[in-house]
Design a protein around this motif. Structure first.
Motif, mmCIF file in Angstrom:
data_model
loop_
_atom_site.group_PDB
_atom_site.id
_atom_site.type_symbol
_atom_site.label_atom_id
_atom_site.label_comp_id
_atom_site.label_asym_id
_atom_site.label_seq_id
_atom_site.Cartn_x
_atom_site.Cartn_y
_atom_site.Cartn_z
ATOM 1 N N GLN A 1 55.623 -8.471 135.644
ATOM 2 C CA GLN A 1 56.732 -7.682 135.112
ATOM 3 C C GLN A 1 57.091 -6.481 135.987
ATOM 4 O O GLN A 1 57.886 -5.620 135.572
ATOM 5 N N GLN A 2 56.528 -6.395 137.207
ATOM 6 C CA GLN A 2 56.890 -5.288 138.095
ATOM 7 C C GLN A 2 58.383 -5.305 138.396
ATOM 8 O O GLN A 2 58.981 -6.365 138.609
ATOM 9 N N GLY B 1 58.837 0.012 136.955
ATOM 10 C CA GLY B 1 57.546 0.040 136.294
ATOM 11 C C GLY B 1 56.747 -1.235 136.527
ATOM 12 O O GLY B 1 57.109 -2.034 137.400
ATOM 13 N N PRO B 2 55.703 -1.419 135.745
ATOM 14 C CA PRO B 2 55.185 -0.545 134.704
ATOM 15 C C PRO B 2 54.714 0.805 135.256
ATOM 16 O O PRO B 2 54.147 0.861 136.351
ATOM 17 N N ARG C 1 58.799 1.134 126.027
ATOM 18 C CA ARG C 1 57.775 0.082 126.134
ATOM 19 C C ARG C 1 58.412 -1.262 125.818
ATOM 20 O O ARG C 1 59.172 -1.390 124.851
ATOM 21 N N ASP C 2 58.081 -2.229 126.678
ATOM 22 C CA ASP C 2 58.559 -3.596 126.475
ATOM 23 C C ASP C 2 57.446 -4.352 125.764
ATOM 24 O O ASP C 2 56.396 -4.650 126.363
ATOM 25 N N ASN D 1 53.149 -2.011 130.141
ATOM 26 C CA ASN D 1 54.468 -2.323 129.579
ATOM 27 C C ASN D 1 55.395 -1.113 129.455
ATOM 28 O O ASN D 1 56.341 -1.134 128.681
ATOM 29 N N LEU D 2 55.118 -0.053 130.214
ATOM 30 C CA LEU D 2 55.925 1.171 130.140
ATOM 31 C C LEU D 2 56.912 1.211 131.309
ATOM 32 O O LEU D 2 56.523 1.027 132.471
#
Length: 342
Positions: free
Chosen positions: A81-82, A117-118, A170-171, A179-180
């Motif tokens: 998720q970067q 993020g995260p 936050r996801d 997840n931030l």
């Protein structure tokens, strides 16, 4: 009579010289303007201005760019998720704990970035780098005791999520703490509220080349073994360097991460507590390699004070001009295995 004929000859000769000069001048003009449509006059090349942050072309001269620094997670659970690394002008990578690195991503405050993020916590040595950019916002989520103490004592422009949670989200598709996220719209809101009270300060840029330099040291790839389980690779594709982690392409929101300049900077490193936190010798001097345009330059880095700019010099003592564009600074412990492929 003779004098009259002599004057006529001189006049004819003068006319002949003038005609020849006009013809020659005409052909010189034509050669200089070859390819220019009839009726148009060639114009001088427009004056270009360059950013002191990354050497790219900007609209105006003399602007000291406001930058924003964001701490970005590089735990294996965070990599899918970067986001935002490929949009950063400069990225510093250095070891945190457990053989895992963390990033400080530097953006121009005016850049448009949908997601970054995260976001993770601060460490003291990252503060040494963000302070090279004047009064710049530093976005992070908590930090080591030493880092938080320094931020408070020095009054740095910290946007700790513990205090400024409105500028993060936050996801919930991902687990805490990976997840931030933040983005440019959120840091623009911060600057709209606090920017006037914390104006940009002067800071020194690096030296950038205006045209690609040449070198006899051809290098097609570099591999950095930060840890037995963590290996970073950069491979030149003829235009840029493409990044890999453990032999697999490193993606940012699904797109390959690339760079125009890679700086491999060796620093003294030691573990300072049972958690594995580290102290990095960011002030002083040490060995380095600079990769650009498929070539490599060896030299030394120097940083004279905490707020002083880290500069890069070749073995003759001349500052190394960097390739304009995206820059990654790979900060590695002394004697870290680095494999160079010609």
């Amino acid at each position: 009579m003779k004098n009259g004929k002599k004057k006529i000859r001189l006049a004819l000769a003068l006319v002949f010289v003038l005609v020849v000069a006009a013809v020659v001048g005409y052909f010189i003009f034509i050669r200089k303007n070859e390819g220019t449509p009839l009726g148009q006059v060639t114009q001088a090349e427009p004056i270009k201005f360059y950013s002191q942050l990354d050497g790219t072309v900007v609209a105006e001269a003399g602007q000291v760019p406001r930058v924003v620094g964001v701490m970005v997670d590089n735990h294996p659970d965070a990599r899918p998720q970067q986001a935002g690394l490929s949009k950063a002008s400069i990225v510093y990578e250095a070891l945190a704990e457990g053989g895992i690195t963390r990033y400080l991503a530097i953006f121009t405050a005016s850049s448009s970035v949908e997601k970054v993020g995260p976001v993770r916590s601060a460490r003291p040595y990252y503060l040494d780098w963000i302070r090279e950019y004047g009064e710049s916002p530093y976005m992070h989520c908590g930090g080591s005791p030493e880092a938080l103490s320094l931020i408070s004592r020095l009054g740095l422009f910290s946007l700790n999520e513990f205090v400024y949670s409105d500028y993060y989200w936050r996801d919930n598709k991902y687990y805490v703490p990976h997840n931030l996220f933040t983005n440019s719209s959120l840091w623009e809101k911060v600057l709209a509220k606090q920017g006037a009270q914390r104006p940009t300060k002067e800071w020194s840029g690096w030296l950038f080349e205006k045209t690609p330099s040449t070198s006899t040291s051809s290098v097609s790839a570099a591999t950095i073994r930060y840890d037995s389980y963590y290996k970073v690779g950069w491979k030149y594709d003829g235009k840029q360097y493409v990044r890999t982690i453990n032999g697999v392409g490193h993606l940012d929101a699904g797109a390959p991460i690339t760079a125009d300049t890679i700086i491999i900077q060796e620093v003294g490193t030691k573990v300072i507590d049972d958690v594995g936190r580290k102290e990095l010798d960011t002030i002083g001097a040490g060995d380095l390699r600079v990769l650009k345009h498929g070539t490599m330059v060896r030299g030394i880095w120097k940083k004279e004070s905490v707020t002083g700019r880290t500069k890069f010099f070749d073995q003759a003592g001349q500052e190394i001009p960097l390739a304009a564009g995206h820059i990654w600074v790979e900060v590695v412990p002394v004697k870290t295995p680095v494999e160079i492929t010609s």
